[in-house]
Design a protein around this motif. Structure first.
Motif, PDB file in Angstrom:
ATOM      1  N   LEU A 298       8.492  11.810  -5.112  1.00 42.84           N
ATOM      2  CA  LEU A 298       7.250  12.198  -4.449  1.00 42.84           C
ATOM      3  C   LEU A 298       6.142  12.572  -5.425  1.00 42.84           C
ATOM      4  CD1 LEU A 298       8.250  14.189  -1.255  1.00 42.84           C
ATOM      5  CD2 LEU A 298       7.462  11.853  -1.482  1.00 42.84           C
ATOM      6  N   SER A 299       6.484  12.872  -6.674  1.00 40.38           N
ATOM      7  CA  SER A 299       5.432  13.145  -7.661  1.00 40.38           C
ATOM      8  C   SER A 299       4.963  11.872  -8.343  1.00 40.38           C
ATOM      9  CB  SER A 299       5.940  14.141  -8.713  1.00 40.38           C
ATOM     10  OG  SER A 299       7.081  13.621  -9.377  1.00 40.38           O
ATOM     11  N   ALA A 300       5.875  10.933  -8.568  1.00 38.49           N
ATOM     12  CA  ALA A 300       5.512   9.700  -9.267  1.00 38.49           C
ATOM     13  C   ALA A 300       5.021   8.615  -8.310  1.00 38.49           C
ATOM     14  CB  ALA A 300       6.706   9.181 -10.066  1.00 38.49           C
ATOM     15  N   LEU A 301       5.544   8.616  -7.058  1.00 39.13           N
ATOM     16  CA  LEU A 301       5.203   7.541  -6.126  1.00 39.13           C
ATOM     17  C   LEU A 301       3.706   7.427  -5.842  1.00 39.13           C
ATOM     18  CD1 LEU A 301       6.479   5.301  -4.405  1.00 39.13           C
ATOM     19  CD2 LEU A 301       6.657   6.942  -2.525  1.00 39.13           C
ATOM     20  N   PRO A 302       2.982   8.527  -5.577  1.00 35.83           N
ATOM     21  CA  PRO A 302       1.535   8.386  -5.334  1.00 35.83           C
ATOM     22  C   PRO A 302       0.787   7.778  -6.510  1.00 35.83           C
ATOM     23  CG  PRO A 302       2.293  10.547  -4.626  1.00 35.83           C
ATOM     24  CD  PRO A 302       3.416   9.922  -5.380  1.00 35.83           C
ATOM     25  N   GLU A 303       1.219   8.084  -7.742  1.00 40.21           N
ATOM     26  CA  GLU A 303       0.546   7.527  -8.913  1.00 40.21           C
ATOM     27  C   GLU A 303       0.847   6.041  -9.061  1.00 40.21           C
ATOM     28  OE1 GLU A 303      -1.597   9.311 -10.489  1.00 40.21           O
ATOM     29  OE2 GLU A 303      -1.089  11.066  -9.300  1.00 40.21           O
ATOM     30  N   VAL A 304       2.103   5.677  -8.826  1.00 38.73           N
ATOM     31  CA  VAL A 304       2.478   4.266  -8.919  1.00 38.73           C
ATOM     32  C   VAL A 304       1.768   3.450  -7.844  1.00 38.73           C
ATOM     33  CG1 VAL A 304       4.409   2.646  -8.748  1.00 38.73           C
ATOM     34  CG2 VAL A 304       4.703   4.810  -9.974  1.00 38.73           C
ATOM     35  N   LEU A 305       1.592   4.057  -6.660  1.00 36.74           N
ATOM     36  CA  LEU A 305       0.954   3.336  -5.556  1.00 36.74           C
ATOM     37  C   LEU A 305      -0.543   3.130  -5.769  1.00 36.74           C
ATOM     38  CD1 LEU A 305       2.734   4.792  -2.398  1.00 36.74           C
ATOM     39  CD2 LEU A 305       2.976   2.526  -3.388  1.00 36.74           C
ATOM     40  N   ARG A 306      -1.111   3.730  -6.816  1.00 45.11           N
ATOM     41  CA  ARG A 306      -2.512   3.426  -7.148  1.00 45.11           C
ATOM     42  C   ARG A 306      -2.695   1.940  -7.389  1.00 45.11           C
ATOM     43  NH1 ARG A 306      -5.713   7.857  -8.578  1.00 45.11           N
ATOM     44  NH2 ARG A 306      -4.565   9.816  -8.843  1.00 45.11           N
ATOM     45  N   TYR A 307      -1.668   1.334  -7.983  1.00 42.67           N
ATOM     46  CA  TYR A 307      -1.755  -0.084  -8.311  1.00 42.67           C
ATOM     47  C   TYR A 307      -1.544  -0.975  -7.086  1.00 42.67           C
ATOM     48  CZ  TYR A 307      -1.398   1.820 -12.986  1.00 42.67           C
ATOM     49  OH  TYR A 307      -1.617   2.563 -14.138  1.00 42.67           O
ATOM     50  N   VAL A 308      -1.052  -0.361  -5.983  1.00 40.90           N
ATOM     51  CA  VAL A 308      -0.886  -1.104  -4.731  1.00 40.90           C
ATOM     52  C   VAL A 308      -2.083  -0.875  -3.813  1.00 40.90           C
ATOM     53  CG1 VAL A 308       0.578  -1.413  -2.697  1.00 40.90           C
ATOM     54  CG2 VAL A 308       1.613  -0.929  -4.935  1.00 40.90           C
ATOM     55  N   ALA A 309      -2.607   0.359  -3.807  1.00 43.48           N
ATOM     56  CA  ALA A 309      -3.699   0.703  -2.895  1.00 43.48           C
ATOM     57  C   ALA A 309      -4.985  -0.042  -3.242  1.00 43.48           C
ATOM     58  CB  ALA A 309      -3.938   2.214  -2.922  1.00 43.48           C
ATOM     59  N   GLY A 310      -5.201  -0.286  -4.550  1.00 42.32           N
ATOM     60  CA  GLY A 310      -6.421  -0.989  -4.962  1.00 42.32           C
ATOM     61  C   GLY A 310      -6.523  -2.382  -4.358  1.00 42.32           C
ATOM     62  N   PRO A 311      -5.513  -3.248  -4.548  1.00 40.36           N
ATOM     63  CA  PRO A 311      -5.561  -4.578  -3.930  1.00 40.36           C
ATOM     64  C   PRO A 311      -5.643  -4.544  -2.410  1.00 40.36           C
ATOM     65  CG  PRO A 311      -3.903  -4.517  -5.661  1.00 40.36           C
ATOM     66  CD  PRO A 311      -4.385  -3.117  -5.479  1.00 40.36           C
ATOM     67  N   LEU A 312      -4.953  -3.578  -1.767  1.00 30.14           N
ATOM     68  CA  LEU A 312      -5.035  -3.471  -0.304  1.00 30.14           C
ATOM     69  C   LEU A 312      -6.448  -3.106   0.142  1.00 30.14           C
ATOM     70  CD1 LEU A 312      -1.687  -1.660   0.602  1.00 30.14           C
ATOM     71  CD2 LEU A 312      -2.286  -4.030   1.021  1.00 30.14           C
ATOM     72  N   GLN A 313      -7.128  -2.289  -0.658  1.00 29.13           N
ATOM     73  CA  GLN A 313      -8.511  -1.934  -0.340  1.00 29.13           C
ATOM     74  C   GLN A 313      -9.410  -3.169  -0.420  1.00 29.13           C
ATOM     75  OE1 GLN A 313     -10.475   0.595  -3.142  1.00 29.13           O
ATOM     76  NE2 GLN A 313     -11.838   1.501  -1.618  1.00 29.13           N
ATOM     77  N   GLU A 314      -9.161  -4.007  -1.404  1.00 35.85           N
ATOM     78  CA  GLU A 314      -9.952  -5.231  -1.535  1.00 35.85           C
ATOM     79  C   GLU A 314      -9.697  -6.175  -0.366  1.00 35.85           C
ATOM     80  OE1 GLU A 314      -9.073  -6.941  -5.282  1.00 35.85           O
ATOM     81  OE2 GLU A 314      -9.873  -5.246  -6.456  1.00 35.85           O
ATOM     82  N   ILE A 315      -8.439  -6.220   0.106  1.00 36.10           N
ATOM     83  CA  ILE A 315      -8.112  -7.099   1.237  1.00 36.10           C
ATOM     84  C   ILE A 315      -8.871  -6.688   2.492  1.00 36.10           C
ATOM     85  CG2 ILE A 315      -6.234  -7.781   2.799  1.00 36.10           C
ATOM     86  CD1 ILE A 315      -4.342  -7.627   0.406  1.00 36.10           C
ATOM     87  N   THR A 316      -9.021  -5.354   2.688  1.00 31.87           N
ATOM     88  CA  THR A 316      -9.733  -4.849   3.871  1.00 31.87           C
ATOM     89  C   THR A 316     -11.244  -4.810   3.673  1.00 31.87           C
ATOM     90  OG1 THR A 316      -9.467  -2.565   3.093  1.00 31.87           O
ATOM     91  CG2 THR A 316      -7.756  -3.447   4.559  1.00 31.87           C
ATOM     92  N   GLY A 317     -11.703  -5.368   2.570  1.00 35.76           N
ATOM     93  CA  GLY A 317     -13.152  -5.399   2.334  1.00 35.76           C
ATOM     94  C   GLY A 317     -13.731  -4.050   1.994  1.00 35.76           C
ATOM     95  N   GLY A 318     -12.896  -3.138   1.488  1.00 33.05           N
ATOM     96  CA  GLY A 318     -13.384  -1.818   1.100  1.00 33.05           C
ATOM     97  C   GLY A 318     -13.550  -0.860   2.258  1.00 33.05           C
ATOM     98  N   ARG A 319     -13.076  -1.223   3.452  1.00 33.78           N
ATOM     99  CA  ARG A 319     -13.246  -0.332   4.610  1.00 33.78           C
ATOM    100  C   ARG A 319     -12.300   0.862   4.550  1.00 33.78           C
ATOM    101  NH1 ARG A 319     -13.928  -5.411   6.969  1.00 33.78           N
ATOM    102  NH2 ARG A 319     -11.714  -5.547   7.475  1.00 33.78           N
ATOM    103  N   LEU A 320     -11.200   0.726   3.830  1.00 39.56           N
ATOM    104  CA  LEU A 320     -10.250   1.826   3.692  1.00 39.56           C
ATOM    105  C   LEU A 320     -10.322   2.380   2.278  1.00 39.56           C
ATOM    106  CD1 LEU A 320      -7.047   0.610   5.585  1.00 39.56           C
ATOM    107  CD2 LEU A 320      -8.570   2.456   6.232  1.00 39.56           C
ATOM    108  N   ASP A 321     -10.466   3.684   2.173  1.00 38.21           N
ATOM    109  CA  ASP A 321     -10.512   4.323   0.866  1.00 38.21           C
ATOM    110  C   ASP A 321      -9.138   4.226   0.196  1.00 38.21           C
ATOM    111  OD1 ASP A 321     -10.198   7.297  -0.634  1.00 38.21           O
ATOM    112  OD2 ASP A 321     -12.036   6.176  -1.032  1.00 38.21           O
ATOM    113  N   ALA A 322      -9.142   4.009  -1.130  1.00 36.29           N
ATOM    114  CA  ALA A 322      -7.890   3.816  -1.859  1.00 36.29           C
ATOM    115  C   ALA A 322      -7.011   5.062  -1.785  1.00 36.29           C
ATOM    116  CB  ALA A 322      -8.171   3.457  -3.306  1.00 36.29           C
TER     117      ALA A 322
END
Length: 358
Positions: A298-322
């Motif tokens: 739970l301490s490392a997962l949010p940091e690792v997911l930074r690299y997943v949230a960025g591309p997902l934000q681009e897919i949604t056209g920036g409508r969802l905050d990373a």
């Protein structure tokens, strides 16, 4: 069997020693994630004494983390000397207290606050205890946020900066260390300090677990009325659990302040307490290996997911905050894990053994 276990421990120890040096290759940010994971392991082990061993639901544990951090910040930053002329006269070179003084003071003060929290809640259980401890945590955060007037003690929402890095035996952990041509980064030096503290804390917690006190805590967790009927002093045992857990929180807070070099009330919100409790429950309540696993994930997962949230934000056209997307992914992962493993990812093998029938 004993030789195999010794070999496994040696391999794990070698891997832990080499880990920051390996992560340095990919950048100091990855070592920093490992450092924060070790701090959260310290916090989770401390909370496990209160929640896992004694069965006392504490939603204000982050308050002890804050007490330790602010104690370190006040004793090793120029804030007090700039605010109070009398202190400036006593310490013309500034208050640069050694770590050997600050950590015991911070741990002792956090333990005292733990006793102050435990004393009025001795007759409370379950939801009522959770609400009271939640209120205690919020009171500490509000105090830290507002003690900047009429006398400026905590500097309010601005926080404390210019905090001295941790120095041990003349080695400043805030600066890189050169051994010949090989460089050990500052974050790697902090890693080794935090790792040694985690190993020492694990040893203490394990010895407590198998001691008479630990077994008494577990008896209170399972049935407090039966434990009292067997002659256990539940009052003193509960206070001891609160005090011991709070002490670990104070030590972790002091390490956090020295590592960050800046602290503010925002770092000690209710969500931090919830996250620490989630680490204990998700890993395996009352079982040290499970608690450590939950803290790491739970301490490392949010940091690792930074690299997943960025591309997902681009897919949604920036409508969802990373950051919101990252929290959503962490919450979904927790829900799935708890549905599939309701006793935690690594529950105690002893749990429920007495319920088995031949």
């Amino acid at each position: 069997m004993k030789n195999n276990k010794t070999l496994q421990l040696l391999l794990i120890g070698a891997a832990l020693i080499v880990l920051p040096l390996f992560l340095q290759i990919f950048g100091n940010a990855w070592v920093r994630i490992a450092d924060m994971a070790l701090l959260y392991i310290l916090l989770a082990i401390g909370l496990n004494i209160v929640v896992g061993y004694a069965g006392l639901l504490d939603l204000g544990y982050v308050a002890f983390f804050a007490v330790g951090a602010y104690m370190y910040g006040l004793l090793s930053s120029p804030h007090l000397t700039h605010t109070f002329t009398s202190i400036a006269a006593m310490f013309p070179q500034g208050m640069h207290m050694p770590i050997w003084l600050i950590v015991p003071v911070g741990a002792g003060l956090a333990g005292l606050f733990g006793l102050l929290l435990g004393a009025p809640t001795l007759k409370l259980r379950g939801d009522y205890l959770a609400i009271v401890t939640l209120g205690f945590g919020e009171i500490i955060r509000v105090f830290m946020n507002n003690l900047d007037h009429p006398v400026n003690i905590t500097n309010g929402p601005k926080g404390l900066d210019q905090i001295d890095p941790i120095s041990i035996f003349g080695l400043n952990l805030g600066k890189k260390l050169m051994i010949g041509d090989f460089e050990i980064a500052s974050v790697s030096l902090y890693y080794y300090l935090f790792l040694s503290l985690v190993l020492f804390t694990i040893l203490i917690s394990h010895r407590l677990e198998i001691s008479r006190i630990g077994r008494a805590w577990m008896a209170i967790r399972e049935d407090e009325i039966a434990a009292k009927a067997m002659g256990l002093n539940t009052r003193n045992l509960k206070l001891l659990a609160f005090g011991m857990g709070a002490t670990f929180g104070g030590v972790s807070g002091a390490m956090f302040a020295g590592f960050q070099g800046f602290i503010s009330p925002e770092s000690f919100s209710l969500m931090e307490s919830v996250m620490i409790i989630a680490m204990v429950v998700l890993g395996g309540l009352g079982y040290l290996p499970g608690v450590i696993l939950g803290a790491i994930l739970l301490s490392a997962l949010p940091e690792v997911l930074r690299y997943v949230a960025g591309p997902l934000q681009e897919i949604t056209g920036g409508r969802l905050d990373a950051s919101i997307m990252r929290q959503l992914l962490v919450a979904l992962a927790m829900i799935v894990i708890m549905l599939m493993r309701p006793r935690g990812l690594w529950p105690s093998p002893e749990h429920g053994k007495s319920l088995k029938t031949k």
